[in-house]
Design an enzyme around this catalytic site. Structure first.
Site, mmCIF file in Angstrom:
data_model
loop_
_atom_site.group_PDB
_atom_site.id
_atom_site.type_symbol
_atom_site.label_atom_id
_atom_site.label_comp_id
_atom_site.label_asym_id
_atom_site.label_seq_id
_atom_site.Cartn_x
_atom_site.Cartn_y
_atom_site.Cartn_z
ATOM 1 N N GLU A 35 0.851 -1.192 0.000
ATOM 2 C CA GLU A 35 0.000 0.000 0.000
ATOM 3 C C GLU A 35 0.889 1.244 0.000
ATOM 4 O O GLU A 35 1.736 1.418 0.871
ATOM 5 C CB GLU A 35 -0.921 0.004 1.229
ATOM 6 C CG GLU A 35 -1.684 1.291 1.455
ATOM 7 C CD GLU A 35 -2.505 1.744 0.254
ATOM 8 O OE1 GLU A 35 -2.276 2.884 -0.233
ATOM 9 O OE2 GLU A 35 -3.351 0.952 -0.213
ATOM 10 N N CYS A 43 -11.834 4.670 0.622
ATOM 11 C CA CYS A 43 -13.126 4.485 1.300
ATOM 12 C C CYS A 43 -13.031 4.836 2.773
ATOM 13 O O CYS A 43 -13.797 5.633 3.295
ATOM 14 C CB CYS A 43 -13.618 3.050 1.130
ATOM 15 S SG CYS A 43 -15.115 2.685 2.066
ATOM 16 N N LYS A 52 -19.690 9.690 5.949
ATOM 17 C CA LYS A 52 -20.826 9.328 6.800
ATOM 18 C C LYS A 52 -20.730 9.982 8.172
ATOM 19 O O LYS A 52 -21.752 10.288 8.790
ATOM 20 C CB LYS A 52 -20.919 7.800 6.956
ATOM 21 C CG LYS A 52 -21.007 7.050 5.642
ATOM 22 C CD LYS A 52 -21.976 7.699 4.653
ATOM 23 C CE LYS A 52 -21.833 7.114 3.266
ATOM 24 N NZ LYS A 52 -20.743 7.687 2.456
ATOM 25 N N ALA A 180 -24.459 9.427 -6.234
ATOM 26 C CA ALA A 180 -24.446 9.254 -4.781
ATOM 27 C C ALA A 180 -23.525 10.253 -4.091
ATOM 28 O O ALA A 180 -23.912 10.889 -3.093
ATOM 29 C CB ALA A 180 -24.032 7.825 -4.443
ATOM 30 N N GLY A 182 -22.280 13.201 -5.114
ATOM 31 C CA GLY A 182 -22.768 14.572 -5.221
ATOM 32 C C GLY A 182 -23.976 14.828 -4.347
ATOM 33 O O GLY A 182 -24.089 15.871 -3.695
ATOM 34 N N ALA A 315 -17.901 -0.355 -1.865
ATOM 35 C CA ALA A 315 -16.950 -1.005 -0.966
ATOM 36 C C ALA A 315 -17.377 -2.431 -0.632
ATOM 37 O O ALA A 315 -16.540 -3.339 -0.564
ATOM 38 C CB ALA A 315 -16.798 -0.184 0.309
ATOM 39 N N HIS A 444 -43.535 -5.478 15.379
ATOM 40 C CA HIS A 444 -44.304 -4.231 15.430
ATOM 41 C C HIS A 444 -44.066 -3.536 16.772
ATOM 42 O O HIS A 444 -44.043 -4.192 17.804
ATOM 43 C CB HIS A 444 -45.794 -4.522 15.277
ATOM 44 C CG HIS A 444 -46.664 -3.310 15.472
ATOM 45 N ND1 HIS A 444 -46.841 -2.375 14.479
ATOM 46 C CD2 HIS A 444 -47.383 -2.881 16.546
ATOM 47 C CE1 HIS A 444 -47.654 -1.426 14.939
ATOM 48 N NE2 HIS A 444 -47.985 -1.710 16.192
#
Length: 465
Positions: A35, A43, A52, A180, A182, A315, A444
């Site tokens: 990496e 992500c 988020k 998504a 934007g 992802a 319920h």
């Protein structure tokens, strides 16, 4: 002496790469992960997770402003503390990044902080001078934001990195691209006080979604004060004393608009450069590596997974692909991904989530095969839990094969849509029919009862509509 020979090498440490490394280790392979930047990839560090976190801050702010409606006094004066929101977002990303590093260590994965390129059969050359060897090499290099020549990214024109770490709230903002990403940025910046214009070249926002759901999302955005312009493109841009002037073209009609900032969210391109692909049989189409159902390229021993291997750019698709790819390498039974069983979520306000075919696509399929479909709809206005929460706007829509009862598609628009869609995902994976779903007992009062009612509606049996 550092080990350089492995059973499996993974290039890229995002949701595809690090999951592939873990699964390989679980299956007894010696695994290396290369990496060049941050474990967790875009992500975790600059995409799904920090976005988020900011959107949740906006949700809390929105709840405070509406608190008097719920009998809570004094909270309606809440204001955004942008620096604190951004700091929390970065902290969340950092915590998860540390978690990935811990998982690599726990599973015995050797991590190399470097860039890499293919250097012959079973070999990988790192930019630090080292050469690694393995019979199986998985490319999981991800993707990046598509650049537009009319909107060069800089101080006032942002891509996702700049949009996730602003130092101040722009008074006016243009978001280019109503997919998504934007839609999510438009929702966040509108919640914290910016005047937002959202544009897209297609006929509606969220163009991959069911048309009825897209139209409901547009109405919800406009109700919040987001200005939406579709079939609209940026023809030119230029800096002003304090912002950016853009020339917009909407179906041949040009207009000028000046805004403080612009966010470019016009799709992504795969990271296929500098991987040494030109010396292999690996094929690249439209910036994405071509693979078969088991993630194999045309070059023996070389595989590609995640965003670099093409749509859908999600992802969870990347992680699932990682597992099936490694299991296939290990000789276990692996099944290609069915795109119609991969849920998609947009975390705007309200959220939009879907799985399978849109109504239009299902009708086209039925016409070709001589079949018929049944469509069920149920609004959250008929759900007790939604009314109690004060979130009674939204729709659940289901599409079935009329003859077999197969669930062809499901579509939800509601603030909790992303949590609800998994119910239909499980049903699709288990090949549940309409009869199975109608006979399922839903607790319920819960929002999930809307999933049941939509199925009942498709077959003329809705109880609360």
């Amino acid at each position: 002496m550092t080990k350089t020979t492995f059973d499996l090498i993974v290039v890229g440490g995002g949701p595809a790469g690090y999951v592939a490394a873990i699964r390989g280790a679980q299956l007894g392979m010696s695994v290396a992960l290369v990496e060049r930047a941050e474990l967790g990839g875009i992500c975790l560090n600059w995409g799904c997770i920090p976005t988020k976190a900011l959107l949740h801050s906006a949700t809390v702010l929105r709840a405070c402003r509406e608190a008097t409606h719920y009998g809570v006094a004094g909270a309606d004066a809440a204001r955004p503390d942008l620096a604190a929101m951004v700091a929390r977002s970065r902290k969340v990303a950092g915590r998860l990044g540390q978690g990935v590093a811990h998982l690599m260590k726990k599973n015995g994965v050797a991590v190399f902080a470097a860039s890499a390129k293919l250097a012959g059969a079973g070999k990988l050359a790192l930019d630090n001078g080292a050469t690694l060897s393995a019979p199986h090499i998985i490319l999981a290099t991800g993707a990046r934001a598509r650049e537009l020549p009319t909107l060069p990214v800089g101080e006032r024109i942002w891509a996702y990195r700049q949009a996730l770490a602003p130092t101040e709230i722009p008074k006016s903002l243009l978001v280019v691209g109503a997919g998504a990403i934007g839609a999510e940025f438009a929702s966040f910046y509108r919640a914290v006080g910016a005047e937002v214009t959202l544009i897209d070249m297609t006929a509606d926002i969220l163009p991959q979604e069911d048309a009825e759901i897209s139209q409901l999302a547009r109405k919800a955005f406009e109700k919040q004060g987001i200005r939406v312009q579709t079939q609209c493109a940026v023809k030119a841009s230029s800096p002003t004393a304090s912002g950016v002037k853009v020339v917009l073209d909407q179906q041949g009609r040009q207009s000028e608009q000046e805004v403080d900032r612009v966010i470019v969210a016009a799709g992504i391109v795969g990271n296929v450069e500098n991987l040494g692909l030109e010396r292999t049989r690996v094929k690249v189409e439209k910036t994405h590596i071509v693979t078969d159902g088991l993630c194999r390229t045309d070059e023996p021993g070389v595989y590609a997974i995640g965003d670099v291997a093409g749509a859908p750019w999600l992802a969870h698709k990347a992680s699932h692909e990682a597992v099936l790819c490694v299991e296939a390498i290990a000789g276990k039974t692996a099944h290609p991904i069915d795109p119609l069983r991969i849920p998609a979520c947009t975390y705007s306000y309200p959220q939009v989530a879907s799985i399978g075919m849109t109504e239009a696509r299902a009708r086209e399929h039925a016409q070709r095969t001589g079949g018929e479909i049944r469509v069920g709809k149920f609004t959250f206005a008929g759900n007790g839990k939604a009314i109690a929460m004060g979130e009674d706007q939204g729709l659940v829509k289901t599409v079935f094969d009329a003859k077999t009862g197969e669930l062809l598609g499901a579509h939800i628009i509601h603030p909790e849509a992303s949590e609800l869609i998994t119910g239909y995902g499980v049903a699709a994976s288990l090949e549940a029919t309409e009869e199975d779903l109608m006979h399922t007992v839903f607790a319920h009062p819960t929002l999930s009862e809307t999933l049941h009612e939509s199925v009942l509606s498709a077959f003329g049996r809705a109880l609360h509509a």
